[in-house]
Design a protein around this motif. Structure first.
Motif, PDB file in Angstrom:
ATOM      1  N   VAL A 153       0.865  -1.268  -0.008  1.00 20.18           N
ATOM      2  CA  VAL A 153       0.044  -0.168  -0.014  1.00 20.18           C
ATOM      3  C   VAL A 153       0.919   1.243  -0.111  1.00 20.18           C
ATOM      4  O   VAL A 153       1.773   1.477   0.875  1.00 20.18           O
ATOM      5  CB  VAL A 153      -0.807   0.071   1.363  1.00 20.18           C
ATOM      6  CG1 VAL A 153      -1.810   1.268   1.401  1.00 20.18           C
ATOM      7  CG2 VAL A 153      -1.870  -1.392   1.469  1.00 20.18           C
ATOM      8  N   VAL A 154       0.789   2.194  -0.999  1.00 20.82           N
ATOM      9  CA  VAL A 154       1.240   3.361  -1.056  1.00 20.82           C
ATOM     10  C   VAL A 154       0.469   4.457  -1.075  1.00 20.82           C
ATOM     11  O   VAL A 154      -0.514   4.661  -1.905  1.00 20.82           O
ATOM     12  CB  VAL A 154       2.209   3.515  -2.422  1.00 20.82           C
ATOM     13  CG1 VAL A 154       2.963   4.664  -2.763  1.00 20.82           C
ATOM     14  CG2 VAL A 154       3.156   2.330  -2.942  1.00 20.82           C
ATOM     15  N   ARG A 155       0.667   5.410  -0.088  1.00 20.14           N
ATOM     16  CA  ARG A 155      -0.155   6.775   0.058  1.00 20.14           C
ATOM     17  C   ARG A 155       0.558   7.834  -0.324  1.00 20.14           C
ATOM     18  O   ARG A 155       1.821   7.934   0.023  1.00 20.14           O
ATOM     19  CB  ARG A 155      -0.644   6.688   1.479  1.00 20.14           C
ATOM     20  CG  ARG A 155      -1.546   7.831   1.655  1.00 20.14           C
ATOM     21  CD  ARG A 155      -1.810   7.949   3.315  1.00 20.14           C
ATOM     22  NE  ARG A 155      -2.586   9.108   3.685  1.00 20.14           N
ATOM     23  CZ  ARG A 155      -2.634   9.243   5.116  1.00 20.14           C
ATOM     24  NH1 ARG A 155      -2.067   8.467   6.016  1.00 20.14           N
ATOM     25  NH2 ARG A 155      -3.341  10.373   5.442  1.00 20.14           N
ATOM     26  N   LEU A 156      -0.080   8.695  -1.090  1.00 14.38           N
ATOM     27  CA  LEU A 156       0.460  10.136  -1.620  1.00 14.38           C
ATOM     28  C   LEU A 156      -0.229  11.140  -0.982  1.00 14.38           C
ATOM     29  O   LEU A 156      -1.569  11.322  -0.939  1.00 14.38           O
ATOM     30  CB  LEU A 156       0.328   9.938  -3.004  1.00 14.38           C
ATOM     31  CG  LEU A 156       0.888   8.997  -4.106  1.00 14.38           C
ATOM     32  CD1 LEU A 156       0.545   9.391  -5.418  1.00 14.38           C
ATOM     33  CD2 LEU A 156       2.326   8.700  -3.732  1.00 14.38           C
ATOM     34  N   LEU A 157       0.622  12.103  -0.322  1.00 14.54           N
ATOM     35  CA  LEU A 157       0.410  13.329   0.242  1.00 14.54           C
ATOM     36  C   LEU A 157       1.030  14.589  -0.388  1.00 14.54           C
ATOM     37  O   LEU A 157       1.818  14.133  -0.860  1.00 14.54           O
ATOM     38  CB  LEU A 157       0.485  13.523   1.805  1.00 14.54           C
ATOM     39  CG  LEU A 157      -0.074  12.747   2.805  1.00 14.54           C
ATOM     40  CD1 LEU A 157      -0.196  11.186   2.635  1.00 14.54           C
ATOM     41  CD2 LEU A 157       0.429  13.022   4.371  1.00 14.54           C
ATOM     42  N   SER A 158       0.144  15.401  -0.483  1.00 17.72           N
ATOM     43  CA  SER A 158       0.490  16.760  -1.190  1.00 17.72           C
ATOM     44  C   SER A 158      -0.350  17.778  -0.964  1.00 17.72           C
ATOM     45  O   SER A 158      -1.351  17.773  -0.826  1.00 17.72           O
ATOM     46  CB  SER A 158       1.078  16.283  -2.891  1.00 17.72           C
ATOM     47  OG  SER A 158      -0.307  16.688  -3.381  1.00 17.72           O
ATOM     48  N   SER A 159       0.214  18.997  -1.344  1.00 19.53           N
ATOM     49  CA  SER A 159      -0.702  20.419  -1.870  1.00 19.53           C
ATOM     50  C   SER A 159      -1.346  20.049  -2.964  1.00 19.53           C
ATOM     51  O   SER A 159      -1.149  19.316  -3.692  1.00 19.53           O
ATOM     52  CB  SER A 159       0.238  21.532  -1.601  1.00 19.53           C
ATOM     53  OG  SER A 159       0.832  21.659  -0.531  1.00 19.53           O
ATOM     54  N   PRO A 160      -2.512  20.782  -3.047  1.00 17.48           N
ATOM     55  CA  PRO A 160      -3.252  20.711  -4.360  1.00 17.48           C
ATOM     56  C   PRO A 160      -2.391  21.052  -5.418  1.00 17.48           C
ATOM     57  O   PRO A 160      -1.626  22.021  -5.347  1.00 17.48           O
ATOM     58  CB  PRO A 160      -4.375  21.708  -4.193  1.00 17.48           C
ATOM     59  CG  PRO A 160      -4.703  21.694  -2.706  1.00 17.48           C
ATOM     60  CD  PRO A 160      -3.286  21.609  -1.948  1.00 17.48           C
ATOM     61  N   GLY A 161      -2.577  20.218  -6.385  1.00 18.75           N
ATOM     62  CA  GLY A 161      -1.933  20.787  -7.824  1.00 18.75           C
ATOM     63  C   GLY A 161      -0.358  20.384  -7.877  1.00 18.75           C
ATOM     64  O   GLY A 161       0.409  20.779  -8.862  1.00 18.75           O
ATOM     65  N   SER A 162       0.172  19.470  -7.235  1.00 17.19           N
ATOM     66  CA  SER A 162       1.570  19.044  -7.047  1.00 17.19           C
ATOM     67  C   SER A 162       1.717  18.118  -8.128  1.00 17.19           C
ATOM     68  O   SER A 162       3.019  17.755  -8.451  1.00 17.19           O
ATOM     69  CB  SER A 162       1.937  18.416  -5.743  1.00 17.19           C
ATOM     70  OG  SER A 162       1.165  17.080  -5.531  1.00 17.19           O
ATOM     71  N   GLY A 163       0.680  17.213  -8.681  1.00 17.92           N
ATOM     72  CA  GLY A 163       1.046  16.450  -9.724  1.00 17.92           C
ATOM     73  C   GLY A 163       0.873  14.823  -9.282  1.00 17.92           C
ATOM     74  O   GLY A 163       1.332  13.997  -9.810  1.00 17.92           O
ATOM     75  N   LYS A 164       0.015  14.875  -8.107  1.00 16.85           N
ATOM     76  CA  LYS A 164      -0.343  13.445  -7.732  1.00 16.85           C
ATOM     77  C   LYS A 164      -0.808  12.513  -8.798  1.00 16.85           C
ATOM     78  O   LYS A 164      -0.470  11.250  -8.785  1.00 16.85           O
ATOM     79  CB  LYS A 164      -0.925  13.294  -6.341  1.00 16.85           C
ATOM     80  CG  LYS A 164      -0.261  14.065  -5.188  1.00 16.85           C
ATOM     81  CD  LYS A 164      -1.381  13.923  -3.919  1.00 16.85           C
ATOM     82  CE  LYS A 164      -2.576  14.135  -4.064  1.00 16.85           C
ATOM     83  NZ  LYS A 164      -3.083  15.642  -4.171  1.00 16.85           N
ATOM     84  N   THR A 165      -1.873  12.892  -9.371  1.00 21.24           N
ATOM     85  CA  THR A 165      -2.692  12.308 -10.317  1.00 21.24           C
ATOM     86  C   THR A 165      -1.874  11.849 -11.638  1.00 21.24           C
ATOM     87  O   THR A 165      -1.908  10.583 -12.019  1.00 21.24           O
ATOM     88  CB  THR A 165      -3.849  12.778 -10.653  1.00 21.24           C
ATOM     89  OG1 THR A 165      -4.664  13.097  -9.522  1.00 21.24           O
ATOM     90  CG2 THR A 165      -4.734  11.980 -11.506  1.00 21.24           C
ATOM     91  N   THR A 166      -1.126  12.728 -12.039  1.00 23.95           N
ATOM     92  CA  THR A 166      -0.281  12.607 -13.127  1.00 23.95           C
ATOM     93  C   THR A 166       1.124  11.560 -12.841  1.00 23.95           C
ATOM     94  O   THR A 166       1.274  10.402 -13.731  1.00 23.95           O
ATOM     95  CB  THR A 166       0.669  13.836 -13.581  1.00 23.95           C
ATOM     96  OG1 THR A 166      -0.398  14.842 -13.856  1.00 23.95           O
ATOM     97  CG2 THR A 166       1.511  13.726 -14.739  1.00 23.95           C
TER      98      THR A 166
END
Length: 228
Positions: A34-47
């Motif tokens: 399981v890998v979880r991604l955190l970030s501010s909005p618009g950092s490019g998580k989905t890309t």
């Protein structure tokens, strides 16, 4: 107006930690990293997830849970690449484990070798909630500023890896990869860094190799723990 204090005699933080540990073990037992991604909005998580899944999806079964306050746009982007379910919080600024467990069955009954959880864009609240992930990764964009680790220390302190995304924009923004890494190491000395451009694909394969290695280590540990 009278008030009444009710004692529940339970440590909520302990209960949440135990639930997260149980979820992590359940995923581990079925071979799911399981890998979880955190970030501010618009950092490019989905890309980043798009490019990661294009590569890992050739070798592994990949599932994705996407957290957003509203819309299912990210799930629509990712669903052609992997089995995906949207978690829409309706206003909550982070995901919590009960919500993850509620939506997880929407991915179907088959087990996955990688499960990615994209949290709501926020560097504050998500850092305080354990979803039972094996790897917590913080995505930091070069458009945000290289002083983010010092400003949001808990998010970096509770993560094991940092993706420094959008390095293709370095000639155009006042961002120093070296300063960002040094700032993060002041908060968490043992953290891994992956400078990349998820948009162009530069550096993504090294990130995928890292994920392959970590899952292989998990599976080796599971195999060694099985009594003969």
């Amino acid at each position: 107006m009278s008030t009444e204090t009710i004692s529940v005699n339970q440590d909520i933080r302990t209960l949440r930690r135990e639930a997260a540990e149980a979820f992590q073990m359940r995923m581990q037992d079925q071979g799911t990293y399981v890998v979880r991604l955190l970030s501010s909005p618009g950092s490019g998580k989905t890309t980043l997830l798009e490019e990661t899944t294009k590569r890992l999806g050739k070798e592994y079964r990949v599932g994705i849970l996407v957290g957003d306050i509203a819309t299912n746009r990210d799930a629509e982007r990712l669903s052609p690449l992997a089995t995906t379910a949207q978690i829409t919080t309706g206003g909550a600024c982070h995901l919590e484990l009960p919500l993850v467990e509620k939506i997880l069955p929407q991915l179907g009954q088959s087990s996955f070798e990688f499960l990615f959880i994209e949290d709501v864009g926020n560097l504050v609240c998500p850092a305080s909630h354990d979803l039972g992930e094996h790897l917590r990764t913080l995505v930091l964009s070069t458009t945000e500023g290289d002083d983010k680790p010092g400003k949001y220390p808990k998010a970096f302190r509770t993560s094991q890896a940092v993706v420094i995304n959008k390095i293709d924009l370095l000639p155009y923004v006042p961002f120093s990869v070296e300063r960002a890494m040094a700032d993060a190491r002041d908060v968490h000395g043992d953290i891994d860094f992956f400078p990349m451009s998820a948009l162009s694909g530069e550096g993504v394969e090294l990130w995928c190799d890292y994920l392959r290695l970590l899952r292989n280590k998990m599976m080796s540990k599971c195999a060694n723990s099985i009594p003969e």
